[in-house]
Each structure stands twice: as C-alpha cells, then as structure tokens.
Scaffold this motif. Sequence first.
Motif, PDB file in Angstrom:
ATOM      1  N   ASP A 273      35.484 -10.664  13.398  1.00 50.94           N
ATOM      2  CA  ASP A 273      34.616 -10.538  14.348  1.00 50.94           C
ATOM      3  C   ASP A 273      33.359 -10.872  14.338  1.00 50.94           C
ATOM      4  OD1 ASP A 273      36.242  -8.841  15.522  1.00 50.94           O
ATOM      5  OD2 ASP A 273      35.252  -6.939  15.571  1.00 50.94           O
ATOM      6  N   GLY A 274      33.424 -12.201  13.399  1.00 48.10           N
ATOM      7  CA  GLY A 274      31.738 -13.146  12.829  1.00 48.10           C
ATOM      8  C   GLY A 274      31.429 -12.419  11.663  1.00 48.10           C
ATOM      9  N   ALA A 275      31.784 -10.805  10.887  1.00 42.58           N
ATOM     10  CA  ALA A 275      30.610 -10.982   9.635  1.00 42.58           C
ATOM     11  C   ALA A 275      31.670 -11.848   8.744  1.00 42.58           C
ATOM     12  CB  ALA A 275      31.217  -9.327   9.739  1.00 42.58           C
ATOM     13  N   ALA A 276      30.742 -11.636   7.704  1.00 41.52           N
ATOM     14  CA  ALA A 276      30.598 -12.558   6.476  1.00 41.52           C
ATOM     15  C   ALA A 276      30.627 -11.544   5.347  1.00 41.52           C
ATOM     16  CB  ALA A 276      30.051 -13.726   6.460  1.00 41.52           C
ATOM     17  N   GLN A 277      31.364 -11.428   4.096  1.00 39.67           N
ATOM     18  CA  GLN A 277      30.998 -10.980   3.111  1.00 39.67           C
ATOM     19  C   GLN A 277      30.790 -12.155   1.741  1.00 39.67           C
ATOM     20  OE1 GLN A 277      34.199  -8.505   0.666  1.00 39.67           O
ATOM     21  NE2 GLN A 277      32.153  -7.408  -0.286  1.00 39.67           N
ATOM     22  N   ALA A 278      29.464 -11.662   1.567  1.00 39.39           N
ATOM     23  CA  ALA A 278      29.203 -12.472  -0.061  1.00 39.39           C
ATOM     24  C   ALA A 278      30.344 -12.370  -1.069  1.00 39.39           C
ATOM     25  CB  ALA A 278      27.526 -12.336  -0.438  1.00 39.39           C
ATOM     26  N   ALA A 279      30.569 -14.212  -1.807  1.00 40.82           N
ATOM     27  CA  ALA A 279      31.496 -13.645  -2.886  1.00 40.82           C
ATOM     28  C   ALA A 279      30.838 -12.484  -4.384  1.00 40.82           C
ATOM     29  CB  ALA A 279      30.968 -15.587  -3.438  1.00 40.82           C
ATOM     30  N   GLY A 280      31.837 -12.524  -5.099  1.00 40.48           N
ATOM     31  CA  GLY A 280      31.847 -11.251  -6.010  1.00 40.48           C
ATOM     32  C   GLY A 280      31.647 -10.192  -5.348  1.00 40.48           C
ATOM     33  N   ASN A 281      32.488  -9.886  -4.180  1.00 40.90           N
ATOM     34  CA  ASN A 281      32.280  -8.529  -3.445  1.00 40.90           C
ATOM     35  C   ASN A 281      31.318  -8.241  -2.927  1.00 40.90           C
ATOM     36  OD1 ASN A 281      33.538  -6.000  -2.559  1.00 40.90           O
ATOM     37  ND2 ASN A 281      33.325  -5.167  -4.276  1.00 40.90           N
ATOM     38  N   GLY A 282      30.285  -8.785  -2.936  1.00 43.37           N
ATOM     39  CA  GLY A 282      28.701  -9.399  -2.579  1.00 43.37           C
ATOM     40  C   GLY A 282      28.780  -7.997  -1.132  1.00 43.37           C
ATOM     41  N   ALA A 283      27.448  -8.414   0.311  1.00 41.17           N
ATOM     42  CA  ALA A 283      27.309  -7.878   0.990  1.00 41.17           C
ATOM     43  C   ALA A 283      27.373  -8.575   1.796  1.00 41.17           C
ATOM     44  CB  ALA A 283      25.584  -7.363   1.015  1.00 41.17           C
ATOM     45  N   PHE A 284      27.131  -8.319   3.185  1.00 40.77           N
ATOM     46  CA  PHE A 284      28.079  -8.257   4.613  1.00 40.77           C
ATOM     47  C   PHE A 284      26.855  -9.291   5.266  1.00 40.77           C
ATOM     48  CE2 PHE A 284      30.316  -4.507   2.286  1.00 40.77           C
ATOM     49  CZ  PHE A 284      31.600  -4.741   2.738  1.00 40.77           C
ATOM     50  N   THR A 285      27.240  -9.895   6.133  1.00 41.75           N
ATOM     51  CA  THR A 285      26.150 -10.931   6.915  1.00 41.75           C
ATOM     52  C   THR A 285      26.889 -10.427   8.438  1.00 41.75           C
ATOM     53  OG1 THR A 285      25.311 -11.839   5.417  1.00 41.75           O
ATOM     54  CG2 THR A 285      24.932 -12.588   7.888  1.00 41.75           C
ATOM     55  N   PHE A 286      26.345  -9.699   9.346  1.00 43.04           N
ATOM     56  CA  PHE A 286      26.774  -9.351  10.932  1.00 43.04           C
ATOM     57  C   PHE A 286      25.400 -10.292  11.344  1.00 43.04           C
ATOM     58  CE2 PHE A 286      26.750  -6.086   8.264  1.00 43.04           C
ATOM     59  CZ  PHE A 286      28.772  -5.642   8.601  1.00 43.04           C
ATOM     60  N   THR A 287      26.072 -11.326  12.566  1.00 36.62           N
ATOM     61  CA  THR A 287      25.239 -11.641  13.313  1.00 36.62           C
ATOM     62  C   THR A 287      25.412 -11.669  14.926  1.00 36.62           C
ATOM     63  OG1 THR A 287      27.430 -13.320  13.257  1.00 36.62           O
ATOM     64  CG2 THR A 287      25.511 -14.345  11.619  1.00 36.62           C
ATOM     65  N   GLY A 288      24.859 -12.529  16.127  1.00 45.31           N
ATOM     66  CA  GLY A 288      25.221 -12.667  17.036  1.00 45.31           C
ATOM     67  C   GLY A 288      24.604 -11.529  17.284  1.00 45.31           C
ATOM     68  N   ALA A 289      23.081 -11.241  17.156  1.00 47.28           N
ATOM     69  CA  ALA A 289      21.879 -10.102  17.889  1.00 47.28           C
ATOM     70  C   ALA A 289      21.482 -10.198  19.008  1.00 47.28           C
ATOM     71  CB  ALA A 289      20.871  -9.727  16.792  1.00 47.28           C
ATOM     72  N   THR A 290      21.962  -8.727  19.165  1.00 43.83           N
ATOM     73  CA  THR A 290      21.173  -8.802  20.972  1.00 43.83           C
ATOM     74  C   THR A 290      20.451  -7.441  20.892  1.00 43.83           C
ATOM     75  OG1 THR A 290      23.417  -7.651  21.716  1.00 43.83           O
ATOM     76  CG2 THR A 290      22.642  -9.971  22.202  1.00 43.83           C
ATOM     77  N   GLY A 291      19.472  -7.511  21.852  1.00 43.73           N
ATOM     78  CA  GLY A 291      18.266  -6.508  21.810  1.00 43.73           C
ATOM     79  C   GLY A 291      17.013  -6.878  22.447  1.00 43.73           C
ATOM     80  N   ASP A 292      16.309  -5.937  22.388  1.00 43.10           N
ATOM     81  CA  ASP A 292      14.412  -6.700  22.665  1.00 43.10           C
ATOM     82  C   ASP A 292      13.398  -5.823  21.512  1.00 43.10           C
ATOM     83  OD1 ASP A 292      14.110  -3.392  22.798  1.00 43.10           O
ATOM     84  OD2 ASP A 292      15.690  -3.526  24.325  1.00 43.10           O
ATOM     85  N   TYR A 293      12.339  -6.523  21.672  1.00 43.59           N
ATOM     86  CA  TYR A 293      11.517  -6.162  21.050  1.00 43.59           C
ATOM     87  C   TYR A 293      10.062  -6.034  21.494  1.00 43.59           C
ATOM     88  CZ  TYR A 293       9.837 -10.974  21.833  1.00 43.59           C
ATOM     89  OH  TYR A 293      10.031 -12.132  22.561  1.00 43.59           O
ATOM     90  N   ASP A 294       8.898  -5.777  20.107  1.00 42.85           N
ATOM     91  CA  ASP A 294       7.610  -5.137  21.925  1.00 42.85           C
ATOM     92  C   ASP A 294       6.694  -5.392  19.982  1.00 42.85           C
ATOM     93  OD1 ASP A 294       4.801  -4.315  22.448  1.00 42.85           O
ATOM     94  OD2 ASP A 294       5.817  -3.118  23.849  1.00 42.85           O
ATOM     95  N   THR A 295       6.473  -6.312  19.871  1.00 44.74           N
ATOM     96  CA  THR A 295       5.437  -6.476  18.314  1.00 44.74           C
ATOM     97  C   THR A 295       3.985  -5.866  18.773  1.00 44.74           C
ATOM     98  OG1 THR A 295       4.445  -8.893  19.125  1.00 44.74           O
ATOM     99  CG2 THR A 295       6.642  -9.091  18.461  1.00 44.74           C
ATOM    100  N   ASP A 296       3.658  -5.870  19.932  1.00 47.92           N
ATOM    101  CA  ASP A 296       2.318  -4.922  20.148  1.00 47.92           C
ATOM    102  C   ASP A 296       2.706  -3.702  19.696  1.00 47.92           C
ATOM    103  OD1 ASP A 296       0.616  -7.098  20.054  1.00 47.92           O
ATOM    104  OD2 ASP A 296       0.864  -6.533  22.583  1.00 47.92           O
TER     105      ASP A 296
END
Length: 495
Positions: A273-296
Amino acid sequence: MPATTTRKLALAAAVAVTLGAGALTAATTASAAEVPLSGYELTWGIKQSYRTYVTTYAAGTFTPAGGATQAAGNGAFTFAQGTGSYDSDAHTVDLAFQGSLRIVSQLHGFDLTLSDVRFDSGAAEITADVTKDGTTTDDVPLATVTVTRAMTDMTTTLTKQAADVFGSASYEGAAGDPLTVAQTATESPSPSPTPSDSASASASQSPSPSASTSASPSGSASASPSPSASASESEEPPAEGDIADGILTWGVKESFRTYVVGSVAQGRITVSDGAAQAAGNGAFTFTGATGDYDTDAGTLSAAFEGAVDFKGHESNGTYGLDLTLGNIRATVDGGKGELTADVTSLGTTTEDVELADLTAASADLTPTDDVITLDDVTATLTEAGAKAFSGYYTAGTELDPLDLSVALTDDAQLPSGDGDDDATGTPTATASDGTAGSASGGVTGSTTGGTGVTGGALASTGADVPSGVLGAAAAVTVAAGAGVVYAMRRRRTGA
C-alpha cells in the motif's frame, strides 16, 4: 573493602608515585603484585531477545542456582560473590563468580547450564563452563567486551562459541546485552578518593571518537541551505492548517526485523500500500500523510499510508508469527506524543493501538521551506505495544527512532520517500545488532561486522581503566603522568 586490601592498595599507590618520579627501586617488584579482590557481582542478560525466545517461542525456563539470580520480568542474570585479583602492573582484573544458570526447553530440545562465569578485563571477555548434552566444556568464551573504566553497561559482542552454545549460528558477531561488574561488599571507604576522581576526569577528557561520531547524527538531514532566502521568495504558510503530504521513516525495531528473517523465525517481511523498506533489511518509509498542524500551539497529527507485515515460524503453511502494522499515525503536542497503528495479529485486527510514546528533541515545529521536520524522535514501547508484539519486548523498551517530515503546501519539497532515508542510520552496517537472529541470518545485503565493537579497547585507547578496582595505585599513576601503557593480557587465577 577489607582492611587488608585497603592497606595493599595504599602501598601500591606509594609505589606508583615513586615510579612516576623516576626512582626505580626495589619497590618496582611490589608494584607488579596482584591485589586480591572479593565481593563483586556480574550482571549480564546474555541477549534480551534470546531470553524472550526461550520463555515464549521455546516455552522454556531459566533456573539460576548457587547464588545466581535473575531480575524480574525475565530480566538479566546476576552472578555474585566474585573473587579474583587486580594486576597493578597490567592494570587488569580477573574475577570468577559463583552461581549457575540452567536453560531448558523441552519443546525445542535443549538443556544447558552455565557455571563458573568469569570476567577477564585483560582478555576483554566473558567465559563460562558450559554443560550441554551431559558434557562440560571449561572456559568457553561467550562474548568479547569493550572494557571501560567504570565497568558499567559495557558493550558485549557474542562469539562463535556463544552461537554454538545458544543454538543459532546467526549469533556470531551479534551484540549481546551490556555487562556490568561492580563491587557490592565494601567494609571501608575506598582510599584516596581525590586522586581517583582526578584519574577518572583525566580518562574522560581523553579524545573520544565515539563522542564526536554520535554528535548530532541527523543534523545534516534537517539543515537546509538559505532558509531565510527561500522564505522571502514565497508566501509563508499559515500557522495552522491541513497537512498537504508527508513521510515517516521508522524501523519498528532493528532487532525484531533481524529476528524475523533470521535462522530462528526463518520468516519474511513485506511492505504494501505504498510503504517501502530500505535495502539490507532496513527501516520502513510510509508516505501520503494527511492531518493537521498548529505551529503556534506546537501540535501536529499525521496519518500515513502503507503497511508492513512480519511472518515467521512457519509450520505446514501456518505462521506462529504473523503481525501487520498499518494506518500508522503520529501525534505530537509540545514535543511529546504517541505513535498508533492498526495491528493485525494472527488474523485479528485491533484498530488505533498506541504502540509507542514519542519524545522529540524539541517542541519547536517551525517549518523550513514549508516543511516541518522532526528527526530522531525517541519511541518507547507502551503496554499496549508490548501486547501487540506478544510480549516479545516489554513495555518501556526503546524502539527504533523515527524521522517525520510533513509538507504544509502542495509544492513543498519533502525528503526522498524511496526508503533510503533510514531512521536507524545505515542498516547494512548495523544489522548484526539484531537480537534473536543477526544480519547473517537471511538479511540480503547486510553484514556480520557489527558496529565496530571490538575486544581489547583498553589496550588500543590506553584511556579507559576500570576504576572500580584500581584503587589508589592506578589513580595515582595516572594522576602523576607516569605514562602507563595498559597492556591487555590474560591471567587466570584460582577462584
């Protein structure tokens, strides 16, 4: 410390000062004398994942005896009443400890006992007598040790012999649990505390490659050329709003990844579903973020696409380990937060499981080039997360750190989302730190070289001396600048 030992250490101190002043007298022979030691204990867990494997998948037991103990919660083992000697010439200690540890699994068919556990700082190793299949082998080297002055939380690396003893070739070169050797029975204050303190300070002020290497490991990732210039060229996003896109890079836990594909679980890891894994049995990357933020307000909530599935312990087409993590979500408020996921274990799905507590290095969410970035966010396993892993790790265990970047505008440039930005560093170089299996157990492109942990560190640096047993002799020698070369040599003494 016994009064006789105190007097001997004080005498050794006087000799050390004499040598430092260049007066080579008959006292030189006395400085090389071995000082008897007693009242020490050694704490070592062998390997956390091995303990978990024995008590869960192997349905086995650990039984300490003869003065040995195990910490609560399937913790580390402590061997007490350590006796031995300190060599004031080589500045090394050799200690033998009482107690034994029996490790049994009827399900997986093993029964072994460790006894006469020893720590030799000169040889930089842990040894034990091993009884297996009715045969006892003396002085089996189980791990090499990076000896430090304090002798607390010393790095250990399992040996080939340990791999044979514990039944997995993948253990060779893998990181063991940290080792601590400490004196628990003291009858009088340690002599000459001031020189000892100054010696410790002297050692700590020596060049430390590891310190410089570990400083700000993610600094370059978060840096951006001329941020002020970029900001002036485009309109800044509002202080709060919806997230346009984003990526999260997280390895779950390196030791778990290694265990799954290693020789014990003999499994596989797949992403979807769009996730990826780094070579050498490395970490996973998840994309397509949705959500909200408030920097203040310093808040951020982001959900990511993609899933990762761990399978292992296959028998007749059925997996004893079948765990899927999906719908990963990270929330942060004032630098603290949580990581949640939908967890499917053995076909049963539980939504919104709080896997880990998050702690960012800073509560600041100020964007750079319309991107909010949080690097090396600490992730600590929760009670619910421990249940999700079927007790493989206990609550409070530190998981892999995560990197998080979210775009506040559609044209903001995110870091690469191809899985190469590994939150755990360089996976091919550190995969042998895995727990129940190491990088040699089916991890494509990984190595067995470990993380640079080697035996004999005391000899190679000439700086770190175990202060817990040196007493005044070594302390005064260092303080006087006598130019001691800390030779590494193995010396066996009767226990």
